[in-house]
Design a protein around this motif. Sequence first.
Motif, mmCIF file in Angstrom:
data_model
loop_
_atom_site.group_PDB
_atom_site.id
_atom_site.type_symbol
_atom_site.label_atom_id
_atom_site.label_comp_id
_atom_site.label_asym_id
_atom_site.label_seq_id
_atom_site.Cartn_x
_atom_site.Cartn_y
_atom_site.Cartn_z
ATOM 1 N N PRO A 227 -13.247 29.249 45.636
ATOM 2 C CA PRO A 227 -13.018 30.763 46.280
ATOM 3 C C PRO A 227 -11.868 31.688 45.582
ATOM 4 O O PRO A 227 -11.836 32.787 45.713
ATOM 5 N N TYR A 228 -10.909 30.705 45.030
ATOM 6 C CA TYR A 228 -9.679 31.650 44.423
ATOM 7 C C TYR A 228 -10.099 32.303 43.401
ATOM 8 O O TYR A 228 -9.520 33.144 42.862
ATOM 9 N N GLY A 229 -11.040 31.562 42.503
ATOM 10 C CA GLY A 229 -11.502 32.056 41.387
ATOM 11 C C GLY A 229 -12.159 33.178 41.456
ATOM 12 O O GLY A 229 -11.826 34.533 40.725
ATOM 13 N N GLU A 230 -13.000 33.287 42.641
ATOM 14 C CA GLU A 230 -13.787 34.301 42.926
ATOM 15 C C GLU A 230 -12.733 35.673 43.535
ATOM 16 O O GLU A 230 -13.127 36.780 43.045
ATOM 17 N N ALA A 231 -11.771 35.089 44.168
ATOM 18 C CA ALA A 231 -11.020 36.171 44.639
ATOM 19 C C ALA A 231 -10.415 36.936 43.742
ATOM 20 O O ALA A 231 -10.184 38.183 43.626
ATOM 21 N N VAL A 232 -9.643 36.108 42.666
ATOM 22 C CA VAL A 232 -8.876 36.744 41.505
ATOM 23 C C VAL A 232 -9.905 37.576 40.694
ATOM 24 O O VAL A 232 -9.592 38.828 40.396
ATOM 25 N N ARG A 233 -11.054 37.318 40.704
ATOM 26 C CA ARG A 233 -12.131 38.341 39.750
ATOM 27 C C ARG A 233 -12.228 39.560 40.730
ATOM 28 O O ARG A 233 -12.100 40.549 40.044
ATOM 29 N N ARG A 234 -12.402 39.386 41.956
ATOM 30 C CA ARG A 234 -12.476 40.690 42.798
ATOM 31 C C ARG A 234 -11.536 41.443 42.675
ATOM 32 O O ARG A 234 -11.382 42.866 42.669
ATOM 33 N N VAL A 235 -10.234 40.816 42.940
ATOM 34 C CA VAL A 235 -8.963 41.525 42.848
ATOM 35 C C VAL A 235 -8.445 42.465 41.853
ATOM 36 O O VAL A 235 -8.367 43.565 41.718
ATOM 37 N N VAL A 236 -8.635 41.467 40.522
ATOM 38 C CA VAL A 236 -8.614 42.377 39.322
ATOM 39 C C VAL A 236 -9.518 43.473 39.125
ATOM 40 O O VAL A 236 -9.110 44.414 38.490
ATOM 41 N N ARG A 277 -4.389 25.945 37.992
ATOM 42 C CA ARG A 277 -4.802 25.990 36.892
ATOM 43 C C ARG A 277 -6.317 27.085 36.913
ATOM 44 O O ARG A 277 -6.338 27.783 36.156
ATOM 45 N N ARG A 278 -6.755 26.824 38.026
ATOM 46 C CA ARG A 278 -7.968 27.521 38.259
ATOM 47 C C ARG A 278 -7.528 29.314 38.586
ATOM 48 O O ARG A 278 -8.026 30.087 37.864
ATOM 49 N N ILE A 279 -6.453 29.341 39.182
ATOM 50 C CA ILE A 279 -5.991 30.588 39.488
ATOM 51 C C ILE A 279 -5.574 31.211 38.146
ATOM 52 O O ILE A 279 -5.775 32.176 37.843
ATOM 53 N N THR A 280 -4.714 30.541 37.490
ATOM 54 C CA THR A 280 -4.080 31.263 36.113
ATOM 55 C C THR A 280 -5.252 31.383 35.206
ATOM 56 O O THR A 280 -5.293 32.655 34.360
ATOM 57 N N GLU A 281 -6.288 30.570 34.964
ATOM 58 C CA GLU A 281 -7.248 30.547 34.033
ATOM 59 C C GLU A 281 -8.144 31.739 34.367
ATOM 60 O O GLU A 281 -8.551 32.839 33.677
ATOM 61 N N GLU A 282 -8.613 32.077 35.803
ATOM 62 C CA GLU A 282 -9.356 33.306 35.992
ATOM 63 C C GLU A 282 -8.703 34.315 35.926
ATOM 64 O O GLU A 282 -9.268 35.526 35.676
ATOM 65 N N LEU A 283 -7.347 34.330 36.248
ATOM 66 C CA LEU A 283 -6.352 35.597 36.217
ATOM 67 C C LEU A 283 -6.490 36.156 34.666
ATOM 68 O O LEU A 283 -6.669 37.426 34.553
ATOM 69 N N SER A 284 -6.143 35.087 33.807
ATOM 70 C CA SER A 284 -6.152 35.576 32.455
ATOM 71 C C SER A 284 -7.577 36.180 32.100
ATOM 72 O O SER A 284 -7.579 37.251 31.316
ATOM 73 N N ALA A 285 -8.348 35.510 32.370
ATOM 74 C CA ALA A 285 -9.985 35.691 31.946
ATOM 75 C C ALA A 285 -10.149 37.217 32.401
ATOM 76 O O ALA A 285 -10.702 38.127 31.812
ATOM 77 N N ALA A 286 -9.913 37.294 33.711
ATOM 78 C CA ALA A 286 -10.203 38.807 34.376
ATOM 79 C C ALA A 286 -9.377 39.888 33.899
ATOM 80 O O ALA A 286 -9.984 40.943 33.647
ATOM 81 N N CYS A 287 -8.210 39.467 33.682
ATOM 82 C CA CYS A 287 -7.334 40.574 32.924
ATOM 83 C C CYS A 287 -7.672 41.053 31.573
ATOM 84 O O CYS A 287 -7.829 42.128 31.430
ATOM 85 N N ALA A 288 -7.900 39.940 30.974
ATOM 86 C CA ALA A 288 -8.758 40.371 29.590
ATOM 87 C C ALA A 288 -9.985 41.100 29.686
ATOM 88 O O ALA A 288 -10.174 42.123 28.841
ATOM 89 N N ASP A 289 -10.854 40.688 30.373
ATOM 90 C CA ASP A 289 -12.093 41.565 30.740
ATOM 91 C C ASP A 289 -11.768 42.945 31.021
ATOM 92 O O ASP A 289 -12.667 43.995 30.496
ATOM 93 N N PHE A 290 -10.794 43.230 31.896
ATOM 94 C CA PHE A 290 -10.534 44.596 32.157
ATOM 95 C C PHE A 290 -9.415 45.243 31.347
ATOM 96 O O PHE A 290 -9.069 46.338 31.764
#
Length: 443
Positions: A227-236, A277-290
């Motif tokens: 759920p944290y991964g999903e939250a990061v994607r939606r917030v970013v 790890r999950r949070i930082t990975e998703e954050l980097s990926a989502a930020c890269a996407d946008f």
Amino acid sequence: MTTEPDSLVRELSSPSVWPDSAVNAPGGDVSLAGVSLAELAERHGTPVYVLDETEVRSRARAWRRALPDAEVVYAAKAFVCRAVVDWMAEEGLGLDVCSAGELELAATRGFPPERVVLHGNAKSPRDLRTALRIGVGRIVIDSDCEIARIASQVPKGAAQKVLVRVLPGIEAGAHRKIRTGAEGQKFGLSIAGGDAEDAVVRVLGQPGLALAGLHCHLGSQITSTEPYGEAVRRVVAFLARIRDRHGVTLPEVDLGGGFAAAYLPGDAAPSPEAYGRRITEELSAACADFAYPLPRLMVEPGRSIMAPAGVALYRVLSVKRTGAQVFVAVDGGMSDNPRPALYGARYTVRMVGRTTAAPMRATTVVGRHCEAGDILAEDVELPEDVRPGDVLAVPASGAYQVSMASGYNMTGRPPVVAVSGGRSRLLLRRETFEDQKARDVGV
Ligand code: LLP
């Protein structure tokens, strides 16, 4: 006191739900940080809550190690007293508070105000006054109507840092009552429904407010990192939308708390490293996407730091066999631990301070309060000869028990004793009848 090897505890009880320092001691005792639980029950009376200071500190440190670039903000609601405020200050954490009371407590210890985050879906005038007077680092906006109210109290020329609490529309958490990331409950401003964006625009229009970023808290006792991964994607995605539509790049994301603790052996409770790890990975990926610059991250663990460090001790008052059931009633209950009654929470229970060869049998441990729902632990294994006077220990009791303790039946809220390095010290004394009488000013 002599202690025996760790392996013994592992045989007799549930290692994963005890603090690291717990070892079996002679005479059926358990020692915590080198201090006998049976002795603590004797010295302080029961019920009593024992908190392993080293366990608290090492869990706080584990969060800082897991997210070295993030701000780790301890959620005081899990349990707070002046010593805990000091421990968090010393370990370099911030403090999440949700009332003037928690704020004033932090201030009495000189906790750095810039590391304090004020929460609340309905902040009282006193909460806001205190926050602005003390100079908290951030106030989390949870409703439209507090935007102008906060702004109007900020002195001219100054700007209070705020975060807007968004609702990502994610269902996570151990029980309906502690799921705060989904639509249809009282917290946050909906991203999907447009309320979050409206609030962002209104905050941006207030010169007294400096919008630092977004906050989101999904719920509590979330046993998976997903759920944290999903939250990061939606917030970013929402941050990028704000940038594209309103031309501001917000620099902070606070993902709240909710990280699980193990209550029963085998319960899923990912480590801070795994969540981190999950949070930082998703954050980097989502930020890269946008193509969004990496925001500064904040997390607010409460339970995962405090629950595993606490052990509740009770004394058995009565044993009753009713049909096939055995009820062991102790001298506490829902007034010091309302979690089973509120959320159906489960615990393990172990007898301490007496050895017995009696076989184990399924037992229901109940409290002493005037409700059939006052059950502390259902279907736990206790020796068949458990009897009045025995001491029972309930591990994983450090969070949301003493902090939610009530005055029900005037039994008095329990004391909290810290143990560390073979010594104990009283942090909170027991609430006495004198305390209760002192509040009763009406006759
Ligand atoms: N941040 C915010 C905004 C929160 O509302 C909470 C908890 C936390 C952080 C910390 O969550 P934790 O890491 O401790 O799960 N009384 C319930 C739990 C209520 C949680 C309330 N908010 C229980 O005993 O399970």
